[in-house]
Write a protein that holds these residues in place. Sequence first.
Motif, mmCIF file in Angstrom:
data_model
loop_
_atom_site.group_PDB
_atom_site.id
_atom_site.type_symbol
_atom_site.label_atom_id
_atom_site.label_comp_id
_atom_site.label_asym_id
_atom_site.label_seq_id
_atom_site.Cartn_x
_atom_site.Cartn_y
_atom_site.Cartn_z
ATOM 1 N N GLY A 1 0.717 -1.399 0.461
ATOM 2 C CA GLY A 1 0.032 0.149 -0.135
ATOM 3 C C GLY A 1 0.506 1.015 -0.045
ATOM 4 O O GLY A 1 0.309 2.603 0.580
ATOM 5 N N ILE A 2 2.309 1.138 -0.103
ATOM 6 C CA ILE A 2 2.702 2.334 -0.338
ATOM 7 C C ILE A 2 2.999 2.902 -1.636
ATOM 8 O O ILE A 2 2.905 3.894 -1.371
ATOM 9 N N ALA A 3 3.103 2.544 -2.911
ATOM 10 C CA ALA A 3 2.696 2.881 -3.825
ATOM 11 C C ALA A 3 1.622 4.193 -4.248
ATOM 12 O O ALA A 3 1.201 4.951 -4.347
ATOM 13 N N ASP A 4 -0.041 3.240 -3.144
ATOM 14 C CA ASP A 4 -1.037 4.443 -3.126
ATOM 15 C C ASP A 4 -0.332 5.494 -2.636
ATOM 16 O O ASP A 4 -1.053 6.419 -2.336
ATOM 17 N N ARG A 5 0.045 4.714 -1.485
ATOM 18 C CA ARG A 5 -0.208 6.336 0.056
ATOM 19 C C ARG A 5 0.902 7.234 -0.492
ATOM 20 O O ARG A 5 0.803 8.957 -0.201
ATOM 21 N N LEU A 6 2.258 6.815 -1.068
ATOM 22 C CA LEU A 6 2.696 7.783 -1.770
ATOM 23 C C LEU A 6 2.380 8.630 -2.864
ATOM 24 O O LEU A 6 2.202 10.098 -2.976
ATOM 25 N N THR A 7 1.563 7.843 -3.893
ATOM 26 C CA THR A 7 0.857 8.738 -4.647
ATOM 27 C C THR A 7 0.080 9.846 -4.364
ATOM 28 O O THR A 7 -0.661 11.092 -5.033
ATOM 29 N N GLY A 8 -1.024 9.499 -3.312
ATOM 30 C CA GLY A 8 -2.258 10.132 -3.227
ATOM 31 C C GLY A 8 -0.848 11.727 -2.232
ATOM 32 O O GLY A 8 -1.570 12.919 -2.715
ATOM 33 N N VAL A 9 -0.012 11.366 -1.375
ATOM 34 C CA VAL A 9 0.586 12.118 -0.603
ATOM 35 C C VAL A 9 1.118 13.519 -1.777
ATOM 36 O O VAL A 9 1.175 14.712 -1.853
ATOM 37 N N LEU A 10 1.853 12.989 -2.931
ATOM 38 C CA LEU A 10 2.307 13.522 -3.824
ATOM 39 C C LEU A 10 1.915 14.570 -4.782
ATOM 40 O O LEU A 10 1.494 15.520 -5.366
ATOM 41 N N LEU A 11 0.507 13.787 -5.163
ATOM 42 C CA LEU A 11 -0.671 14.409 -5.801
ATOM 43 C C LEU A 11 -1.535 15.886 -4.534
ATOM 44 O O LEU A 11 -1.626 16.714 -5.395
ATOM 45 N N ALA A 12 -1.722 15.124 -4.018
ATOM 46 C CA ALA A 12 -1.361 16.581 -3.024
ATOM 47 C C ALA A 12 -0.734 17.702 -2.637
ATOM 48 O O ALA A 12 -1.586 18.559 -2.634
ATOM 49 N N LEU A 13 -0.076 17.381 -2.782
ATOM 50 C CA LEU A 13 1.424 18.743 -3.072
ATOM 51 C C LEU A 13 1.266 19.018 -4.179
ATOM 52 O O LEU A 13 1.452 20.354 -4.455
ATOM 53 N N TYR A 14 0.804 17.908 -5.483
ATOM 54 C CA TYR A 14 1.137 18.964 -6.734
ATOM 55 C C TYR A 14 0.050 20.079 -6.658
ATOM 56 O O TYR A 14 -0.117 20.724 -7.548
ATOM 57 N N GLU A 15 -1.563 19.184 -5.772
ATOM 58 C CA GLU A 15 -3.266 19.964 -6.037
ATOM 59 C C GLU A 15 -2.737 21.196 -5.526
ATOM 60 O O GLU A 15 -3.792 21.808 -5.793
ATOM 61 N N LYS A 16 -2.149 21.486 -4.349
ATOM 62 C CA LYS A 16 -2.149 22.895 -3.396
ATOM 63 C C LYS A 16 -1.805 24.149 -4.480
ATOM 64 O O LYS A 16 -1.008 23.471 -5.279
ATOM 65 N N GLU B 1 -0.466 26.638 -3.327
ATOM 66 C CA GLU B 1 0.298 27.696 -2.621
ATOM 67 C C GLU B 1 1.576 26.070 -2.181
ATOM 68 O O GLU B 1 0.609 25.492 -1.575
ATOM 69 N N ARG B 2 2.624 26.349 -2.377
ATOM 70 C CA ARG B 2 3.287 25.216 -2.264
ATOM 71 C C ARG B 2 3.375 25.501 -0.998
ATOM 72 O O ARG B 2 3.922 26.860 -0.784
ATOM 73 N N PRO B 3 3.994 24.273 0.102
ATOM 74 C CA PRO B 3 4.166 24.423 1.172
ATOM 75 C C PRO B 3 5.776 25.152 1.275
ATOM 76 O O PRO B 3 6.826 24.636 0.012
ATOM 77 N N SER B 4 6.164 25.768 2.370
ATOM 78 C CA SER B 4 7.937 26.167 2.465
ATOM 79 C C SER B 4 9.031 25.033 2.479
ATOM 80 O O SER B 4 9.809 25.152 1.718
ATOM 81 N N ASN B 5 7.978 24.347 3.300
ATOM 82 C CA ASN B 5 9.080 23.010 3.494
ATOM 83 C C ASN B 5 8.045 21.594 2.607
ATOM 84 O O ASN B 5 7.673 21.220 3.134
ATOM 85 N N ALA B 6 8.661 21.258 1.257
ATOM 86 C CA ALA B 6 7.633 20.360 1.149
ATOM 87 C C ALA B 6 7.950 18.500 1.840
ATOM 88 O O ALA B 6 7.294 18.205 1.615
ATOM 89 N N LEU B 7 8.962 18.721 2.523
ATOM 90 C CA LEU B 7 9.696 17.339 2.856
ATOM 91 C C LEU B 7 8.370 17.286 4.099
ATOM 92 O O LEU B 7 7.784 16.087 4.789
ATOM 93 N N GLU B 8 8.057 18.440 5.143
ATOM 94 C CA GLU B 8 7.834 18.230 6.309
ATOM 95 C C GLU B 8 6.157 17.630 5.431
ATOM 96 O O GLU B 8 5.342 17.497 7.024
ATOM 97 N N PHE B 9 5.666 18.393 4.621
ATOM 98 C CA PHE B 9 3.991 18.091 4.383
ATOM 99 C C PHE B 9 4.181 16.961 4.085
ATOM 100 O O PHE B 9 3.083 16.474 3.899
#
Length: 108
Positions: free
Chosen positions: A22-37, A39-47
């Motif tokens: 389930g890691i691939a789906d979880r990572l994809t979801g997080v990266l997609l959420a970051l992409y769809e934001k 305003e980009r967060p100043s600290n992407a790793l923290e996000f």
Amino acid sequence: MAHYRASDSKREQFRRYLEKAGIADRLTGVLLALYEKQERPSNALEFVKENLGAADLSSADTEALQQEVIDLRQRCAGLVEENKALRARLQGYEPEPEDGAGAGAGAD
């Protein structure tokens, strides 16, 4: 050419492992959420950490745990010193070994 296929096979096995866990789906979801934001967060790793659940502890919790570690290390050092002192005191109460204690053990 065989080397290429071997590494390709390992990649495929690893990809299946990530999907199964389930890691691939979880990572994809997080990266997609970051992409769809918007305003980009100043600290992407923290996000990413927050959205993966890796940042469950607040900074206050972290500081409290760090202080506890410091306190426990100091207590441990104190106990080690106390142990050394008690061992030294105990040595004073133990009888001295006799000079001839081991003589004659193999004389038969």
